[in-house]
Design a protein around this motif. Structure first.
Motif, PDB file in Angstrom:
ATOM      1  N   SER A  80     100.841  31.564  72.958  1.00  0.00           N
ATOM      2  CA  SER A  80     101.397  30.434  73.714  1.00  0.00           C
ATOM      3  C   SER A  80     102.625  29.912  72.978  1.00  0.00           C
ATOM      4  O   SER A  80     102.807  30.189  71.780  1.00  0.00           O
ATOM      5  N   GLU A  81     103.420  29.143  73.689  1.00  0.00           N
ATOM      6  CA  GLU A  81     104.598  28.540  73.056  1.00  0.00           C
ATOM      7  C   GLU A  81     104.148  27.663  71.881  1.00  0.00           C
ATOM      8  O   GLU A  81     104.712  27.735  70.787  1.00  0.00           O
ATOM      9  N   ALA A  82     103.098  26.853  72.130  1.00  0.00           N
ATOM     10  CA  ALA A  82     102.646  25.908  71.089  1.00  0.00           C
ATOM     11  C   ALA A  82     102.200  26.658  69.832  1.00  0.00           C
ATOM     12  O   ALA A  82     102.486  26.218  68.707  1.00  0.00           O
ATOM     13  N   LEU A  83     101.510  27.775  70.033  1.00  0.00           N
ATOM     14  CA  LEU A  83     101.019  28.546  68.884  1.00  0.00           C
ATOM     15  C   LEU A  83     102.180  28.966  67.980  1.00  0.00           C
ATOM     16  O   LEU A  83     102.161  28.749  66.759  1.00  0.00           O
ATOM     17  N   PHE A  84     103.217  29.538  68.589  1.00  0.00           N
ATOM     18  CA  PHE A  84     104.323  30.054  67.772  1.00  0.00           C
ATOM     19  C   PHE A  84     105.193  28.932  67.224  1.00  0.00           C
ATOM     20  O   PHE A  84     105.701  29.023  66.107  1.00  0.00           O
ATOM     21  N   ARG A  85     105.331  27.856  68.011  1.00  0.00           N
ATOM     22  CA  ARG A  85     106.147  26.747  67.486  1.00  0.00           C
ATOM     23  C   ARG A  85     105.429  26.058  66.335  1.00  0.00           C
ATOM     24  O   ARG A  85     106.058  25.650  65.348  1.00  0.00           O
ATOM     25  N   ALA A  86     104.101  25.953  66.445  1.00  0.00           N
ATOM     26  CA  ALA A  86     103.338  25.369  65.331  1.00  0.00           C
ATOM     27  C   ALA A  86     103.492  26.252  64.093  1.00  0.00           C
ATOM     28  O   ALA A  86     103.731  25.760  62.980  1.00  0.00           O
ATOM     29  N   PHE A  87     103.416  27.562  64.301  1.00  0.00           N
ATOM     30  CA  PHE A  87     103.533  28.463  63.156  1.00  0.00           C
ATOM     31  C   PHE A  87     104.953  28.421  62.570  1.00  0.00           C
ATOM     32  O   PHE A  87     105.144  28.462  61.351  1.00  0.00           O
ATOM     33  N   GLY A  88     105.944  28.307  63.464  1.00  0.00           N
ATOM     34  CA  GLY A  88     107.338  28.204  63.015  1.00  0.00           C
ATOM     35  C   GLY A  88     107.529  27.016  62.075  1.00  0.00           C
ATOM     36  O   GLY A  88     108.270  27.088  61.095  1.00  0.00           O
ATOM     37  N   ARG A  89     106.818  25.917  62.351  1.00  0.00           N
ATOM     38  CA  ARG A  89     106.947  24.731  61.484  1.00  0.00           C
ATOM     39  C   ARG A  89     106.348  24.990  60.108  1.00  0.00           C
ATOM     40  O   ARG A  89     106.875  24.519  59.099  1.00  0.00           O
ATOM     41  N   PHE A  90     105.258  25.744  60.077  1.00  0.00           N
ATOM     42  CA  PHE A  90     104.686  26.094  58.762  1.00  0.00           C
ATOM     43  C   PHE A  90     105.670  26.955  57.969  1.00  0.00           C
ATOM     44  O   PHE A  90     105.857  26.750  56.766  1.00  0.00           O
ATOM     45  N   ILE A  91     106.278  27.912  58.659  1.00  0.00           N
ATOM     46  CA  ILE A  91     107.254  28.770  57.956  1.00  0.00           C
ATOM     47  C   ILE A  91     108.388  27.904  57.416  1.00  0.00           C
ATOM     48  O   ILE A  91     108.822  28.036  56.269  1.00  0.00           O
ATOM     49  N   ASP A  92     108.850  26.986  58.264  1.00  0.00           N
ATOM     50  CA  ASP A  92     109.970  26.139  57.857  1.00  0.00           C
ATOM     51  C   ASP A  92     109.622  25.276  56.644  1.00  0.00           C
ATOM     52  O   ASP A  92     110.472  25.023  55.792  1.00  0.00           O
ATOM     53  N   SER A  93     108.353  24.877  56.560  1.00  0.00           N
ATOM     54  CA  SER A  93     107.939  23.995  55.455  1.00  0.00           C
ATOM     55  C   SER A  93     108.046  24.710  54.106  1.00  0.00           C
ATOM     56  O   SER A  93     108.052  24.071  53.060  1.00  0.00           O
ATOM     57  N   LEU A  94     108.151  26.046  54.133  1.00  0.00           N
ATOM     58  CA  LEU A  94     108.252  26.788  52.872  1.00  0.00           C
ATOM     59  C   LEU A  94     109.704  26.898  52.395  1.00  0.00           C
ATOM     60  O   LEU A  94     109.981  27.519  51.358  1.00  0.00           O
ATOM     61  N   ASN A  95     110.607  26.300  53.158  1.00  0.00           N
ATOM     62  CA  ASN A  95     111.988  26.152  52.696  1.00  0.00           C
ATOM     63  C   ASN A  95     112.686  27.454  52.320  1.00  0.00           C
ATOM     64  O   ASN A  95     113.465  27.478  51.365  1.00  0.00           O
ATOM     65  N   GLY A  96     112.356  28.535  53.000  1.00  0.00           N
ATOM     66  CA  GLY A  96     113.039  29.803  52.718  1.00  0.00           C
ATOM     67  C   GLY A  96     112.343  30.669  51.679  1.00  0.00           C
ATOM     68  O   GLY A  96     112.811  31.769  51.381  1.00  0.00           O
ATOM     69  N   ARG A  97     111.235  30.210  51.122  1.00  0.00           N
ATOM     70  CA  ARG A  97     110.497  31.088  50.186  1.00  0.00           C
ATOM     71  C   ARG A  97     109.902  32.283  50.937  1.00  0.00           C
ATOM     72  O   ARG A  97     109.706  33.346  50.370  1.00  0.00           O
ATOM     73  N   TYR A  98     109.599  32.081  52.219  1.00  0.00           N
ATOM     74  CA  TYR A  98     109.097  33.175  53.062  1.00  0.00           C
ATOM     75  C   TYR A  98     109.956  33.289  54.317  1.00  0.00           C
ATOM     76  O   TYR A  98     110.222  32.267  54.973  1.00  0.00           O
ATOM     77  N   ILE A  99     110.372  34.500  54.610  1.00  0.00           N
ATOM     78  CA  ILE A  99     111.163  34.761  55.819  1.00  0.00           C
ATOM     79  C   ILE A  99     110.385  35.754  56.667  1.00  0.00           C
ATOM     80  O   ILE A  99     109.919  36.782  56.167  1.00  0.00           O
TER      81      ILE A  99
END
Ligand code: NAD
Length: 368
Positions: free
Chosen positions: A92-111
């Motif tokens: 779902s859109e919400a699933l991936f957008r929620a996950f996108g926020r977690f990725i963003d919280s790592l500030n580029g340590r994980y791409i």
């Protein structure tokens, strides 16, 4: 489950468990090693049977990315992410957008990037939440489908293996047994045929076989591929196809293909070496896809992607040289080359980075 014990044995830096009940998100991000640079690795969505299975998969895959980047000369570390869920039902859109926020919280340590179960539309949702995504659609300046570059890189690895094994890298002089004519396989077959090589092909999917036959390949049965009289076996489908059952059937002199985890066990790698069959380590051969997405950081273009993929030839030559130097099978030499690079670069301590000092409140007056 003793998590820190596991992390100690696998040498992972960080594991992030991501939970968002509203979006139905359960995901794990594993960052294995960032000595060389930010951890880059794809996102996989899979209906894992248990949380432990998901954890084991993400730990194994992220470690593999460290080695792939290191051996390929990239300034990247290794990481990977998994979403626990069925890609056919749970997206779902919400699933991936929620996950996108977690990725963003790592500030580029994980791409992140695309992997099994994820498509370009899912990437668009991630991209709405974070810049730390590669492999986005070309309309956003991304690199698009990596398989042509993976195939081109695989050809460079094959040439290095031919040169090492036979002292001649003219692809047209040799015959190839290609297992799998999917995204990478069909591109590789085209390149091999362009150079005049004899190609045998097999695939579950008849359409893929037909396409390869149109390019001039000869179709053989699914199991028959292991018995073909050819110089090179090129696995481009599944992992673990080089194993104790298949190796005794090989008439090949080289194993070089794009599939991940081709060796069923380390013993399979030892057995190939004992039989004088040159194995081109898979993660070094198939790094063209990773190289391709890594160029997005500087601005992707095709010439750059092809130029970088050509370095696979030299990476393989170095691996074979290390194998000979240290009298070890090539799969171990690839690991050694990756570990040596991480260790050497990790030790680099520049005495001074040359950044100008700023002295607030002090002004130099050129006239005084
Ligand atoms: P794909 O799914 O497009 O193609 C795989 C093909 O193999 C399919 O046509 C499938 O029918 C066939 N196949 C599956 N099992 C088979 C079997 N037992 N015998 C014969 N054919 C079989 O996948 P792809 O993107 O071409 O990737 C191929 C391999 O290369 C995978 O192992 C993948 O992990 C690896 N790889 C791909 C890339 C990339 O850029 N796509 C990059 C690095 C590594």
């Amino acid at each position: 489950m003793e998590l820190f014990e596991t992390m100690g044995s696998t040498r992972h830096e960080q594991i992030v468990f991501c939970n968002n009940a509203d979006a139905g998100l359960k995901a794990i991000i594993a960052i294995h090693n960032t000595v060389l640079g930010p951890a880059l690795g794809g996102l996989r969505m899979w209906p894992y049977g248990s949380e432990q299975e998901a954890l084991d998969d993400v730990l194994r895959l992220s470690r593999g990315m460290t080695y792939k980047a290191a051996v390929s000369g990239l300034n990247l570390g290794g990481g990977k992410a998994v979403i626990i869920g069925d890609p056919r039902k749970d997206k779902s859109e919400a699933l991936f957008r929620a996950f996108g926020r977690f990725i963003d919280s790592l500030n580029g340590r994980y791409i992140t990037a695309e992997d099994v179960g994820i498509d370009v539309n899912d990437m668009e949702f991630l991209f709405q939440e974070t810049n730390n995504v590669v492999g986005v659609h070309q309309v956003h300046g991304g690199s698009g489908d990596p398989s042509p570059y993976t195939a081109f890189g695989t050809l460079q690895g094959i040439k290095a293996a031919l040169q090492w094994q036979f002292g001649n890298q003219d692809v047209g002089n040799y015959s190839f047994a290609v297992q799998g004519a999917g995204h990478v396989g069909i591109n590789l077959i085209r390149l091999l045929r362009d150079e005049g090589a004899k190609v045998f092909v097999t695939d579950f999917n008849k359409e893929c076989v037909d396409e390869a036959v149109e390019l001039g390949a000869e179709a053989v049965g699914l199991d028959e591929i292991y018995d073909v009289e050819a110089d090179v076996f090129s696995p481009c489908a599944l992992g673990a196809v080089v194993n104790e059952k298949t190796i005794p059937r090989f008439n090949f002199k080289v194993v070089a293909g794009a599939a991940n985890n081709q060796l069923a066990t380390e013993e399979s790698g030892d057995e190939l070496a004992a039989r004088g069959i040159l194995y081109a380590p898979d993660y070094a051969v198939n790094a063209g896809g990773l190289m391709n997405v890594s160029i997005e950081f500087e601005g992707w273009n095709r010439e750059r992607a092809l130029r970088m993929s050509r370095t696979i030839y030299y990476n393989l030559s170095k691996i074979f040289t290390i194998a000979e130097r240290d009298k070890i099978p090539s799969y171990k030499a690839a690991d050694r080359m990756a570990e040596e690079r991480i260790e050497m670069i990790g030790k680099l301590k520049l005495p001074h980075m040359g950044k100008p000092h700023r002295f607030p409140g002090r002004e130099r007056n050129n006239n005084s």
